[in-house]
Design a protein around this motif. Structure first.
Motif, PDB file in Angstrom:
ATOM      1  N   ILE A   1       0.831  -1.211   0.000  1.00 47.75           N
ATOM      2  CA  ILE A   1       0.000   0.000   0.000  1.00 47.75           C
ATOM      3  C   ILE A   1       0.860   1.254   0.000  1.00 47.75           C
ATOM      4  CG2 ILE A   1      -1.646   1.328   1.377  1.00 47.75           C
ATOM      5  CD1 ILE A   1      -2.890  -1.374   2.199  1.00 47.75           C
ATOM      6  N   GLY A   2       1.912   1.230   0.817  1.00 51.48           N
ATOM      7  CA  GLY A   2       2.799   2.388   0.866  1.00 51.48           C
ATOM      8  C   GLY A   2       3.535   2.616  -0.440  1.00 51.48           C
ATOM      9  N   ALA A   3       3.955   1.527  -1.071  1.00 48.48           N
ATOM     10  CA  ALA A   3       4.708   1.654  -2.315  1.00 48.48           C
ATOM     11  C   ALA A   3       3.871   2.288  -3.416  1.00 48.48           C
ATOM     12  CB  ALA A   3       5.205   0.278  -2.765  1.00 48.48           C
ATOM     13  N   TRP A   4       2.663   1.791  -3.612  1.00 51.94           N
ATOM     14  CA  TRP A   4       1.870   2.289  -4.734  1.00 51.94           C
ATOM     15  C   TRP A   4       0.917   3.406  -4.354  1.00 51.94           C
ATOM     16  CZ3 TRP A   4       4.322   1.624  -8.760  1.00 51.94           C
ATOM     17  CH2 TRP A   4       5.097   0.483  -8.940  1.00 51.94           C
ATOM     18  N   GLY A   5       0.768   3.658  -3.071  1.00 49.72           N
ATOM     19  CA  GLY A   5      -0.078   4.773  -2.662  1.00 49.72           C
ATOM     20  C   GLY A   5       0.694   6.068  -2.489  1.00 49.72           C
ATOM     21  N   PHE A   6       1.937   5.964  -2.018  1.00 47.18           N
ATOM     22  CA  PHE A   6       2.677   7.172  -1.687  1.00 47.18           C
ATOM     23  C   PHE A   6       4.068   7.235  -2.319  1.00 47.18           C
ATOM     24  CE2 PHE A   6       0.100   5.853   1.996  1.00 47.18           C
ATOM     25  CZ  PHE A   6      -0.857   6.840   1.948  1.00 47.18           C
ATOM     26  N   VAL A   7       4.835   6.185  -2.189  1.00 43.85           N
ATOM     27  CA  VAL A   7       6.238   6.215  -2.601  1.00 43.85           C
ATOM     28  C   VAL A   7       6.383   6.372  -4.112  1.00 43.85           C
ATOM     29  CG1 VAL A   7       8.410   4.913  -2.559  1.00 43.85           C
ATOM     30  CG2 VAL A   7       6.915   4.885  -0.580  1.00 43.85           C
ATOM     31  N   ARG A   8       5.485   5.821  -4.892  1.00 39.84           N
ATOM     32  CA  ARG A   8       5.603   5.915  -6.356  1.00 39.84           C
ATOM     33  C   ARG A   8       5.544   7.353  -6.844  1.00 39.84           C
ATOM     34  NH1 ARG A   8       0.820   7.070  -8.910  1.00 39.84           N
ATOM     35  NH2 ARG A   8      -1.011   6.736  -7.626  1.00 39.84           N
TER      36      ARG A   8
ATOM     37  N   ILE B   1       9.044  -0.121  -6.655  1.00 35.79           N
ATOM     38  CA  ILE B   1       9.205  -1.477  -7.188  1.00 35.79           C
ATOM     39  C   ILE B   1      10.037  -2.322  -6.230  1.00 35.79           C
ATOM     40  CG2 ILE B   1      10.261  -2.812  -9.053  1.00 35.79           C
ATOM     41  CD1 ILE B   1       9.419  -0.496 -10.933  1.00 35.79           C
ATOM     42  N   ALA B   2      11.086  -1.733  -5.675  1.00 32.65           N
ATOM     43  CA  ALA B   2      11.919  -2.458  -4.706  1.00 32.65           C
ATOM     44  C   ALA B   2      11.106  -2.836  -3.468  1.00 32.65           C
ATOM     45  CB  ALA B   2      13.117  -1.611  -4.313  1.00 32.65           C
ATOM     46  N   MET B   3      10.254  -1.928  -3.019  1.00 30.00           N
ATOM     47  CA  MET B   3       9.396  -2.227  -1.862  1.00 30.00           C
ATOM     48  C   MET B   3       8.452  -3.382  -2.186  1.00 30.00           C
ATOM     49  SD  MET B   3       8.527   1.596  -0.482  1.00 30.00           S
ATOM     50  CE  MET B   3       7.313   1.082   0.717  1.00 30.00           C
TER      51      MET B   3
END
Length: 66
Positions: A21-28, A36-38
């Motif tokens: 959720i964090g990767a595609w909600g915020f970090v991207r 992608i690494a996450m």
């Protein structure tokens, strides 16, 4: 003893979900390679969680399962 395993599994799977959720909600928004690494790290967590949840504790009575 079973509660300990369930708790470990729940923590690992929550971490997995949080990473996705964090990767595609915020970090991207800031870094796609980091997102992608996450996700790759998050994809490796479910097998580890399953192994952890099914591993026997030293105080388990494995010899008299019914």
């Amino acid at each position: 003893m079973y509660a300990r395993r369930r708790r470990r599994y729940f923590v690992l799977m929550s971490l997995c979900l949080g990473l996705f959720i964090g990767a595609w909600g915020f970090v991207r928004l800031w870094s796609v390679p980091l997102a992608i690494a996450m996700c790759l790290v998050a994809a490796a967590i479910p097998p580890i969680a399953a192994i952890t949840a099914n591993r026997r504790e030293p105080d388990d009575r494995w010899w008299d399962e019914r």
